[in-house]
Structure formats: C-alpha cells, structure tokens
Design a protein around this motif. Structure first.
Motif, short mmCIF file in Angstrom:
data_model
loop_
_atom_site.label_atom_id
_atom_site.label_comp_id
_atom_site.label_asym_id
_atom_site.label_seq_id
_atom_site.Cartn_x
_atom_site.Cartn_y
_atom_site.Cartn_z
N CYS A 203 8.97 8.46 -1.62
CA CYS A 203 7.66 8.20 -1.00
C CYS A 203 6.56 8.95 -1.74
N LYS A 204 6.82 10.22 -2.05
CA LYS A 204 5.83 11.01 -2.79
C LYS A 204 5.56 10.40 -4.17
N ASN A 205 6.62 9.95 -4.85
CA ASN A 205 6.44 9.35 -6.17
C ASN A 205 5.57 8.10 -6.11
N LEU A 206 5.77 7.29 -5.07
CA LEU A 206 4.95 6.09 -4.92
C LEU A 206 3.48 6.45 -4.72
N ILE A 207 3.23 7.42 -3.84
CA ILE A 207 1.84 7.84 -3.60
C ILE A 207 1.21 8.37 -4.89
N HIS A 208 1.97 9.18 -5.65
CA HIS A 208 1.45 9.70 -6.92
C HIS A 208 1.17 8.57 -7.91
N SER A 209 1.97 7.52 -7.88
CA SER A 209 1.76 6.41 -8.83
C SER A 209 0.52 5.59 -8.48
N ILE A 210 0.08 5.68 -7.23
CA ILE A 210 -1.10 4.92 -6.79
C ILE A 210 -2.37 5.76 -6.92
N LEU A 211 -2.33 7.00 -6.46
CA LEU A 211 -3.52 7.85 -6.47
C LEU A 211 -3.64 8.56 -7.81
N ARG A 212 -3.94 7.76 -8.81
CA ARG A 212 -4.10 8.27 -10.18
C ARG A 212 -5.16 7.44 -10.88
N PRO A 213 -5.60 7.83 -12.09
CA PRO A 213 -6.65 7.08 -12.79
C PRO A 213 -6.29 5.61 -12.96
N ALA A 214 -7.30 4.76 -13.01
CA ALA A 214 -7.10 3.31 -13.02
C ALA A 214 -6.19 2.85 -14.15
N ALA A 215 -6.30 3.48 -15.31
CA ALA A 215 -5.51 3.05 -16.47
C ALA A 215 -4.01 3.21 -16.23
N LYS A 216 -3.64 4.12 -15.32
CA LYS A 216 -2.22 4.37 -15.04
C LYS A 216 -1.84 4.00 -13.61
N ARG A 217 -2.78 3.48 -12.84
CA ARG A 217 -2.55 3.24 -11.41
C ARG A 217 -1.61 2.05 -11.18
N ALA A 218 -0.77 2.18 -10.17
CA ALA A 218 0.14 1.10 -9.81
C ALA A 218 -0.65 -0.11 -9.31
N SER A 219 -0.26 -1.29 -9.77
CA SER A 219 -0.83 -2.54 -9.28
C SER A 219 -0.03 -2.99 -8.06
#
Length: 261
Positions: A203-219
């Motif tokens: 769950c933490k990994n998913l949140i980290h993958s979303i709340l990051r700069p747009a160039a690396k943000r999860a779609s």
C-alpha cells in the motif's frame, strides 16, 4: 453525464427544465460521503480502504478510457466544497460501495494515438493534452497546479487518487494545506507515514508511486494493474486494462502482444 454509465459513478437519469429552473435527477447515494465516514470512524482498515480505492480506480479507468478527466477546481478556501476528485465527492450507496460524484468541472480531452516515435510515459503519449485551467482544492491539487504550470489532467486525477488513498488509511491528509508555501514544499518531497498506523508495504509503495513528480507518476493504467489494487478486485479488470492499453500502448507493441497471446 448523459453518456456515462458505470456502477461506481453517480448516474444521471433526467433533466427537467422549466422557465426558471433546471431539475437534475441523479442516482441516490444513501450512505453519505467517505469524508463523513472517516470523520466518524477514523482510518479505514486496509481491507475497506482497498475495496473503496479499487472501486474508485475502476470508475476513473472508465472515465480516462473515454478521454474524460474528473479534474479539480481550485476553491478560495481549502475547506470549501469544490468540484473535484476528493473524499467529499466519493459517495456511498446503501451497500457502502463508492459512487464518484460531482462532474460539474469534468472535461473531455482529445486523445492522440501513440506511435513508436512518441512513446507513452505515464499517459503523456496517448493523452498528451496539457491543461492550463488551474483548479482544485489545494489539499488534492498536484504540484504542477500549485505552481501554475501546464499540467496533464489525467495525471492530476491520479495525484488526487493518491491523496485519497493516503487519507483512507491514515485518517488525515498527507500535506498541510493551511499554508500554500508549506504545501508546495511538502508536495515536492516523499510523503511520510505515521508510525502508529499499520500499513502494508504494498500500500505504501502504491501511494509513493502516485504522489511523485508528473514525469514519474503512476497513470491510471499503472494503478489498475498494481498488485495491491488487484488484490481487492473481485476479478481481474481485463476489459478495463485492454481499453486503456489500446489507447496507450504503441500500436506495434499491441500487435506483438496480440500475436504472442
């Protein structure tokens, strides 16, 4: 709203116009909204957070596959009601299933077919439109909006989803929205979790993958295929994944995958 029909969206049934008013008849959500639930009961169990977040994911996947963004609308006060993807706009039906509501500021965005010369990275390839409508409740707005930069509205939606998921499992917002300068600084750092909340690494990994700069943000395609989200789906959302991949993956790659299967 007339063309949208999905089990996790509030359905529009009819509009009746008189000389002085327009009446909109919408699906009823008897359970109130998710913010009220958290204010009453506190943080969700991870199982309940997973259920609600997976339902939000399917609803947003449906919208994005149609080139529609829910997108936020900036309000003058952080606590003011706004038309955006946030806890207040996640309603609950009588069985406590999520119904995404309030499409007053949604937008249909033209999609661009991806090619190998224009590879997809986090929906930028197929959804290449950049918006300059700066909108959204501050606490749910992505850093690009807060900085007044052109932004990808599809990735703005997923940022809001990250804020929602964090709040479901922690019972407070990830960033302090009482001071705009502080909020800007916080949104550009990795989000922290309190030690007194048992949250799984997935769950933490998913949140980290979303709340990051747009160039690396999860779609939304990344999110719907995430193992933590899939764990809470009654069945693998194959159709939704295929619709998003058809829009997002380079055509030669799609043909290669079809031949391999």
């Amino acid at each position: 709203m007339k063309v949208l029909r999905h089990k996790f969206l509030i359905n529009f049934y009819q509009a009746i116009e008189t000389t002085s008013r327009v009446y909109m008849i919408l699906e009823l959500a008897q359970g109130g909204d998710v913010l009220e639930w958290i204010q009453r009961y506190g943080a969700c169990s991870e199982a309940l957070a997973g259920k609600w977040f997976s339902q939000v994911t399917l609803g947003i996947a449906y919208l994005h596959s149609k080139g529609i963004v829910h997108r936020p609308r900036l309000t003058p006060r952080p606590s003011a009601a706004g038309r955006d993807l946030k806890l207040e706009n996640l309603l609950l039906d009588k069985r406590e299933n999520v119904k995404i509501s309030d499409f007053g500021f949604s937008k249909m965005v033209a999609t661009v077919s991806p090619t190998l010369k224009n590879p997809l990275q986090h929906l930028v390839g197929c959804f290449s439109h950049l918006s300059q409508t700066y909108c959204g409740s501050f606490a749910y707005a992505c850093p690009e909006i807060l900085l007044g930069l052109p932004y990808n509205p599809f990735l703005s939606d997923t940022w809001s989803m990250g804020v929602i998921l964090y709040t479901l499992v922690v019972a407070h917002l990830p960033f302090d929205d009482t001071n705009l300068k502080k909020l800007l600084r916080e949104t550009q750092k990795e989000v922290n979790f309190p030690h007194n909340h048992p949250i799984s690494p997935d769950c933490k990994n998913l949140i980290h993958s979303i709340l990051r700069p747009a160039a690396k943000r999860a779609s939304i395609l990344d999110i719907i295929k995430d193992p933590w989200v899939l764990k809470f789906q009654p069945e693998r959302p194959t159709q939704e994944i295929q619709l998003l991949e058809a829009l997002c993956l380079p055509q030669t790659n799609t043909r290669t995958q079809e031949a391999a299967s």
